[in-house]
Motif scaffolding. Structure first.
Motif, PDB file in Angstrom:
ATOM      1  N   ARG A 131      -4.713  -3.141   1.601  1.00 35.34           N
ATOM      2  CA  ARG A 131      -5.272  -3.561   0.315  1.00 35.34           C
ATOM      3  C   ARG A 131      -6.691  -4.102   0.483  1.00 35.34           C
ATOM      4  O   ARG A 131      -7.048  -4.624   1.544  1.00 35.34           O
ATOM      5  N   GLN A 132      -7.460  -4.015  -0.611  1.00 36.42           N
ATOM      6  CA  GLN A 132      -8.832  -4.520  -0.609  1.00 36.42           C
ATOM      7  C   GLN A 132      -8.995  -5.745  -1.512  1.00 36.42           C
ATOM      8  O   GLN A 132     -10.110  -6.190  -1.752  1.00 36.42           O
ATOM      9  N   ASP A 133      -7.870  -6.300  -2.007  1.00 40.15           N
ATOM     10  CA  ASP A 133      -7.962  -7.476  -2.867  1.00 40.15           C
ATOM     11  C   ASP A 133      -7.602  -8.729  -2.076  1.00 40.15           C
ATOM     12  O   ASP A 133      -7.608  -8.722  -0.841  1.00 40.15           O
ATOM     13  N   VAL A 134      -7.233  -9.815  -2.770  1.00 44.73           N
ATOM     14  CA  VAL A 134      -6.973 -11.082  -2.085  1.00 44.73           C
ATOM     15  C   VAL A 134      -5.660 -11.076  -1.307  1.00 44.73           C
ATOM     16  O   VAL A 134      -5.360 -12.053  -0.596  1.00 44.73           O
ATOM     17  N   TYR A 135      -4.880 -10.002  -1.403  1.00 45.20           N
ATOM     18  CA  TYR A 135      -3.640  -9.891  -0.630  1.00 45.20           C
ATOM     19  C   TYR A 135      -3.780  -8.925   0.550  1.00 45.20           C
ATOM     20  O   TYR A 135      -2.780  -8.570   1.183  1.00 45.20           O
ATOM     21  N   PRO A 175      11.021   7.434   0.607  1.00 48.88           N
ATOM     22  CA  PRO A 175       9.847   8.146   0.088  1.00 48.88           C
ATOM     23  C   PRO A 175       8.587   7.318   0.267  1.00 48.88           C
ATOM     24  O   PRO A 175       8.645   6.135   0.599  1.00 48.88           O
ATOM     25  N   THR A 176       7.465   7.934   0.028  1.00 49.16           N
ATOM     26  CA  THR A 176       6.211   7.180   0.031  1.00 49.16           C
ATOM     27  C   THR A 176       6.193   6.256  -1.186  1.00 49.16           C
ATOM     28  O   THR A 176       6.446   6.695  -2.309  1.00 49.16           O
ATOM     29  N   PRO A 177       5.912   4.970  -0.985  1.00 42.91           N
ATOM     30  CA  PRO A 177       5.928   4.019  -2.109  1.00 42.91           C
ATOM     31  C   PRO A 177       4.631   4.077  -2.902  1.00 42.91           C
ATOM     32  O   PRO A 177       3.662   4.727  -2.510  1.00 42.91           O
ATOM     33  N   ARG A 178       4.633   3.384  -4.013  1.00 42.68           N
ATOM     34  CA  ARG A 178       3.377   3.159  -4.731  1.00 42.68           C
ATOM     35  C   ARG A 178       2.892   1.744  -4.440  1.00 42.68           C
ATOM     36  O   ARG A 178       3.690   0.830  -4.208  1.00 42.68           O
ATOM     37  N   ALA A 179       1.596   1.567  -4.458  1.00 38.51           N
ATOM     38  CA  ALA A 179       1.024   0.253  -4.199  1.00 38.51           C
ATOM     39  C   ALA A 179       1.204  -0.647  -5.418  1.00 38.51           C
ATOM     40  O   ALA A 179       0.999  -0.223  -6.562  1.00 38.51           O
ATOM     41  N   LEU A 212       7.654  -8.837   2.436  1.00 38.29           N
ATOM     42  CA  LEU A 212       6.728  -9.880   2.886  1.00 38.29           C
ATOM     43  C   LEU A 212       6.167  -9.554   4.263  1.00 38.29           C
ATOM     44  O   LEU A 212       5.004  -9.870   4.556  1.00 38.29           O
ATOM     45  N   ASP A 213       6.964  -8.935   5.108  1.00 37.15           N
ATOM     46  CA  ASP A 213       6.494  -8.484   6.423  1.00 37.15           C
ATOM     47  C   ASP A 213       5.471  -7.359   6.258  1.00 37.15           C
ATOM     48  O   ASP A 213       4.485  -7.287   7.005  1.00 37.15           O
ATOM     49  N   GLN A 214       5.691  -6.486   5.281  1.00 40.34           N
ATOM     50  CA  GLN A 214       4.733  -5.398   5.021  1.00 40.34           C
ATOM     51  C   GLN A 214       3.370  -5.963   4.637  1.00 40.34           C
ATOM     52  O   GLN A 214       2.329  -5.426   5.040  1.00 40.34           O
ATOM     53  N   PHE A 215       3.363  -7.049   3.864  1.00 45.11           N
ATOM     54  CA  PHE A 215       2.089  -7.666   3.501  1.00 45.11           C
ATOM     55  C   PHE A 215       1.413  -8.289   4.717  1.00 45.11           C
ATOM     56  O   PHE A 215       0.179  -8.284   4.821  1.00 45.11           O
ATOM     57  N   LEU A 216       2.185  -8.811   5.664  1.00 44.26           N
ATOM     58  CA  LEU A 216       1.613  -9.500   6.820  1.00 44.26           C
ATOM     59  C   LEU A 216       0.851  -8.575   7.756  1.00 44.26           C
ATOM     60  O   LEU A 216      -0.060  -9.009   8.458  1.00 44.26           O
ATOM     61  N   SER A 239       0.844  -1.194   0.000  1.00 42.86           N
ATOM     62  CA  SER A 239       0.000   0.000   0.000  1.00 42.86           C
ATOM     63  C   SER A 239       0.880   1.245   0.000  1.00 42.86           C
ATOM     64  O   SER A 239       2.046   1.192   0.411  1.00 42.86           O
ATOM     65  N   ALA A 240       0.337   2.351  -0.429  1.00 42.37           N
ATOM     66  CA  ALA A 240       1.095   3.599  -0.542  1.00 42.37           C
ATOM     67  C   ALA A 240       1.164   4.303   0.809  1.00 42.37           C
ATOM     68  O   ALA A 240       0.600   5.393   1.012  1.00 42.37           O
TER      69      ALA A 240
END
Length: 363
Positions: free
Chosen positions: A196-200, A143-147, A185-189, A120-121
């Motif tokens: 995110r609003q999808d399957v991840y 910097p702020t990332p892009r999703a 991978l930790d950021q996704f956890l 996510s951003a």
């Protein structure tokens, strides 16, 4: 002493329970972030560890977040890393390559001026080490990332698989998936970095999906007995203070057990006022995950022996003591004094503060 007992890890027999923890040292050859003879010397000097886990190594150009860190995505990387694995094996050591995608822990200078990527951003409020054209490094703000787009995530899974295959070609005994310390991978956890609003995204199952997909494809490619995973249950910096992270890690541990990975490596909080890892968590992890457990985080010999004797861990990783003490296992076994590291030489540079620390001489 339990620390000096041998241990079966997958198909490997380790000479002791002492692990050299992964530590970024930024000594690659430029351009290209190529592992080199100096790195081979450094790791071979420390081959008396039961297991060496290398510095974090980017799986793709997109995965880089610090200057001079090594890659494992080109033929030159494979050739350079083979110098390291050959040197370690000549000394009787075992070595796993840590696979890394930093996600938002990066800087635009590594990506042609474009923003780093993340689930996510959201800005991590963190810094990374970036060297200038003269090779002089400093810590700079991320910097702020892009999703990431949904279709881009599949490419990252493919990149992890290819990196693991490359590691086997380079002669490594296995790989460790870096899913800790605020990286991709930790950021996704974590709910604090993944909205995110999808399957991840969303619930724990979805947030753990990418880690499980990565572990699955790597295990299928090189064998689950050659795969470890690093997790960070009590890390809170870099926007990682997720209230659900313990549940997410225990859920992930159960899935990783089904895949059959060889070990879990806990990066425990290592600052002075860090929260204590609870006995409840350690016992819950043991109940869920039947493989080997490595712990890391300001352990000394006494603390290491205590957690091993209680059966709450199988190996203990040591980081900074290995920098200035290439013969660290012998030093603690014989109660020899430990040398102090030169903190000014941690990142970048040459042999000074890297491979010039001597072994202990009783005279």
């Amino acid at each position: 002493m339990t620390l000096f007992q041998s241990l079966e890890l997958g198909k490997h027999t380790l000479n002791n329970r002492i692990v050299m923890a992964p530590m970024t040292r930024s000594r690659t050859t430029q351009p290209g972030n190529i592992p080199n003879k100096m790195m081979a010397e450094y790791y071979a000097q420390r081959a008396s560890a039961g297991l060496i886990i290398t510095e974090a190594t980017q799986i793709s150009p997109q995965g880089q977040g610090y200057s001079f860190t090594p890659g494992i995505h080109t033929p030159e990387h494979i050739e350079g890393w083979r110098l390291v694995t050959d040197a370690v094996h000549r000394e009787g050591g075992k070595i796993f390559l840590q696979l890394w995608h930093v996600g938002r822990m990066s800087h635009a200078s590594f990506h042609g001026g474009e923003a780093p990527v993340a689930p996510s951003a959201l800005n991590p409020d963190a810094k990374v080490w970036v060297a200038d054209d003269e090779g002089v490094g400093s810590m700079v703000d991320c910097p702020t990332p892009r999703a990431l787009l949904w279709e881009e995530i599949a490419q990252i899974v493919t990149d992890y698989r290819k990196a693991a295959i490359n590691a086997m070609e380079a002669g490594f005994d296995g790989v460790e998936i870096h899913a800790a310390n605020g990286y991709l991978l930790d950021q996704f956890l974590r709910s604090t970095s993944n909205v995110r609003q999808d399957v991840y995204g969303g619930n724990i199952e979805n947030r753990a999906r990418l880690l499980i997909e990565v572990a699955t494809v790597i295990a299928n490619a090189i064998g689950s007995e050659r795969v470890g995973v690093r997790l960070a249950p009590f890390i809170t910096a870099r926007g990682m203070n997720c209230p659900q992270i313990i549940d997410a890690i225990l859920y992930s541990a159960g899935k990783l057990a089904e895949i059959g990975v060889a070990y879990l490596h806990l990066s425990e909080a290592d600052w002075d006022d860090a929260p204590t890892v609870s006995l409840q968590f350690r016992e819950a992890l043991r109940d869920i995950y039947p493989g080997k457990i490595i712990v890391a985080g300001q352990y000394n010999q006494e603390k290491a022996e205590a957690i091993l004797s209680r059966g709450l861990a199988d190996l203990v990783a040591f980081g900074r003591p290995f920098i200035a003490n290439p013969d660290f296992p012998k030093r603690i076994q014989h109660r020899w004094p430990l040398a102090e590291l030169d903190a000014t030489t941690l990142f970048g540079g040459d042999r000074k503060g890297y491979s010039d620390y001597p072994a202990y001489c009783e005279e």
